[in-house]
Design a protein around this motif. Structure first.
Motif, short mmCIF file in Angstrom:
data_model
loop_
_atom_site.label_atom_id
_atom_site.label_comp_id
_atom_site.label_asym_id
_atom_site.label_seq_id
_atom_site.Cartn_x
_atom_site.Cartn_y
_atom_site.Cartn_z
N MET A 1 30.55 45.39 49.04
CA MET A 1 31.51 45.96 48.17
C MET A 1 32.43 46.93 47.48
N SER A 2 33.82 46.87 48.09
CA SER A 2 34.86 48.14 47.74
C SER A 2 33.99 49.11 46.40
N THR A 3 33.73 50.23 46.90
CA THR A 3 33.85 50.80 45.64
C THR A 3 34.44 51.77 44.80
N VAL A 4 34.88 51.66 43.70
CA VAL A 4 35.35 52.05 42.57
C VAL A 4 34.97 53.03 41.66
N ALA A 5 34.94 54.31 41.63
CA ALA A 5 34.00 55.43 40.64
C ALA A 5 35.33 56.14 39.75
N VAL A 6 35.25 55.34 38.59
CA VAL A 6 36.43 56.08 37.47
C VAL A 6 35.52 57.74 37.07
N ALA A 7 36.14 58.40 37.05
CA ALA A 7 35.23 59.88 36.47
C ALA A 7 36.00 60.27 34.73
N VAL A 8 34.45 60.37 34.76
CA VAL A 8 34.95 60.08 32.77
C VAL A 8 34.80 62.03 32.92
N ALA A 9 34.88 62.69 31.78
CA ALA A 9 34.76 63.98 31.01
C ALA A 9 34.69 64.23 29.71
N ASP A 10 34.33 64.84 29.05
CA ASP A 10 34.80 64.92 27.81
C ASP A 10 36.00 65.16 27.50
N GLY A 11 36.76 64.06 26.67
CA GLY A 11 38.15 64.76 26.80
C GLY A 11 39.02 63.48 27.56
N ILE A 12 38.28 62.81 28.36
CA ILE A 12 39.56 61.34 28.59
C ILE A 12 39.52 60.27 27.62
N LEU A 13 40.71 59.63 28.23
CA LEU A 13 41.37 58.65 27.43
C LEU A 13 40.59 57.84 27.62
N VAL A 168 45.50 46.25 44.06
CA VAL A 168 44.39 45.12 44.69
C VAL A 168 45.89 44.56 45.61
N ARG A 169 47.09 45.01 45.46
CA ARG A 169 47.63 44.30 46.34
C ARG A 169 47.84 45.09 47.74
N ARG A 170 47.72 46.69 47.43
CA ARG A 170 47.38 47.46 49.16
C ARG A 170 45.75 46.24 49.31
N ASP A 171 45.07 46.35 48.86
CA ASP A 171 43.56 45.96 49.64
C ASP A 171 43.83 44.64 49.62
N HIS A 172 44.14 43.09 48.47
CA HIS A 172 43.54 41.96 48.82
C HIS A 172 45.03 41.42 48.55
N GLY A 173 46.10 41.51 48.27
CA GLY A 173 47.57 40.79 49.01
C GLY A 173 48.36 39.95 47.82
N SER A 174 49.42 39.78 48.01
CA SER A 174 50.17 39.84 46.45
C SER A 174 49.06 38.82 45.81
N VAL A 175 49.11 37.77 46.53
CA VAL A 175 48.50 36.29 45.61
C VAL A 175 47.61 36.82 44.84
N VAL A 176 46.91 37.35 45.40
CA VAL A 176 45.18 38.08 44.76
C VAL A 176 45.87 39.00 43.55
N ALA A 177 46.53 39.64 43.75
CA ALA A 177 47.35 40.13 42.45
C ALA A 177 48.23 39.63 41.81
N THR A 322 45.11 47.71 65.29
CA THR A 322 46.46 48.64 65.86
C THR A 322 47.58 48.10 65.50
N GLY A 323 48.64 48.48 64.87
CA GLY A 323 49.32 47.58 64.35
C GLY A 323 49.62 47.36 62.91
N ASP A 324 48.60 46.84 62.50
CA ASP A 324 48.30 46.03 61.61
C ASP A 324 48.73 46.26 60.01
N VAL A 325 47.69 47.94 60.13
CA VAL A 325 47.11 48.27 58.96
C VAL A 325 48.97 48.87 58.04
N LEU A 326 48.46 48.78 56.92
CA LEU A 326 49.38 48.51 55.40
C LEU A 326 49.35 50.15 55.12
N PRO A 327 50.26 50.52 54.82
CA PRO A 327 50.49 51.80 54.23
C PRO A 327 49.53 52.61 53.75
N ALA A 328 48.62 53.63 53.87
CA ALA A 328 47.37 54.14 53.05
C ALA A 328 48.28 54.46 52.14
#
Length: 328
Positions: A1-13, A168-177, A322-328
């Motif tokens: 699975m792709s890890t998404v880390a949410v960075a937090v500290a005092d003062g985060i909304l 999500v659209r970048r990673d999984h496409g428009s249908v999933v998003a 090669t040639g199939d990578v979506l914009p990073a």
């Protein structure tokens, strides 16, 4: 699975924090492999907005192990964000993580030096402060979000949702998003990154003069619609229609139509075997040449490459051909 880390500290909304965690923690109601694994990372227990006590899943050092790092809004933009948070975000980016800020989280990315020489945005009320404090950043107050590849920034609140859906659209496409957006009951098509425009597909107020018109036009994307056609359907002058469009969507009627045609083309490329010529006709582009030109300029890759990328991902292969990578 792709890890998404949410960075937090005092003062985060807390709003942007909860938004990101909700979106990336719940798989969409469609089949998808390798959904995200969200983790909350902080130096210790923190207070979001100074009110909500939050116990992170791990320390800030875990940011460097993540595929994507999300930095929620920063409450007090007049004070410097904590040095350990800034250092950890910088280290994560240097380790190869994609880093995205939501709302005033851009001040954290700026402090980390990740926005130097780049175009960026934040909540409109704080764009002047960001530009004054970091003059080497090209601050754009007029867009929903900016995608610079491995570094992304968004405007406030609802635009944070737009940026997360864009990821999500970048990673999984428009249908999933789109499926994720339907689950969250939010508009799925508000692009504002690499295409550099702001567009709202449907107004949130159902009594707005454009409500019925945009739904009418969305059902006729295969037809050659003009501004005059839209104005006639809305029973108003072309100039009056243009003012309403600019006020509600931030763009012109023709640009809005082009956006909807491109998004429809993405869906057809992902879900059908139709030729590019057939998709051009179905989306009102007329010819494959016209579709390829607009698609490449808006999405960043040709239609054929876009299709191969998401077909390979659905088959469990690597998206790095090669040639199939979506914009990073």
């Amino acid at each position: 699975m792709s890890t998404v880390a949410v960075a937090v500290a005092d003062g985060i909304l807390h709003f942007e924090l909860a938004l990101a965690y909700e979106l990336f923690s719940s798989p969409p109601p469609v089949s998808v492999e390798d959904w995200y694994e969200p983790v909350i990372c902080g130096a210790g227990a923190v207070r979001a907005d100074g009110r909500f006590l939050l116990e992170p899943d791990g320390g800030l050092d875990r940011l460097a192990l993540a595929d994507t790092v999300i930095v929620p809004g920063w409450a007090d933009v007049d004070t410097d964000p904590p040095a350990d948070l800034v250092d950890a975000v910088r280290a994560a980016h240097e380790a190869g993580a994609r880093v995205a800020s939501l709302c005033t989280g851009a001040f954290v990315l700026a402090a980390a030096g990740l926005l130097e020489g780049l175009r960026a945005t934040t909540h409109w009320a704080h764009t002047e402060a960001l530009a004054a404090r970091h003059p080497r950043i090209e601050v754009d107050p007029d867009v929903l979000y900016v995608d610079n590849g491995s570094v992304l920034t968004s405007a406030g609140k609802a635009a944070a949702m737009d940026l997360c859906l864009h990821l999500v659209r970048r990673d999984h496409g428009s249908v999933v998003a789109n499926a994720v957006a339907r689950r969250l009951v939010v508009p799925p098509h508000r692009p504002g990154g690499q295409a550099q425009f702001v567009a709202t597909p449907v107004p949130e107020r159902h009594d707005h003069p454009l409500s019925d018109l945009l739904a009418w036009a969305a059902r006729r994307l295969d037809q050659p619609l003009t501004v005059e056609d839209l104005a006639r359907q809305a029973n108003m002058s072309s100039r009056h229609l243009g003012r309403h469009f600019r006020s509600m969507t931030g763009t012109t009627p023709l640009q809005w139509l082009l956006t909807q045609r491109i998004r429809r083309a993405q869906e057809l490329l992902e879900t059908t075997d139709d030729s590019v010529d057939a998709i051009a006709e179905a989306t009102g582009m007329g010819t494959a040449t016209t579709l390829r030109r607009h698609f490449n300029r808006t999405v960043g890759v040709p239609p054929d490459s876009y299709r191969r990328t998401f077909r390979r991902r659905r088959a469990g292969g690597s998206p790095d051909g090669t040639g199939d990578v979506l914009p990073a």
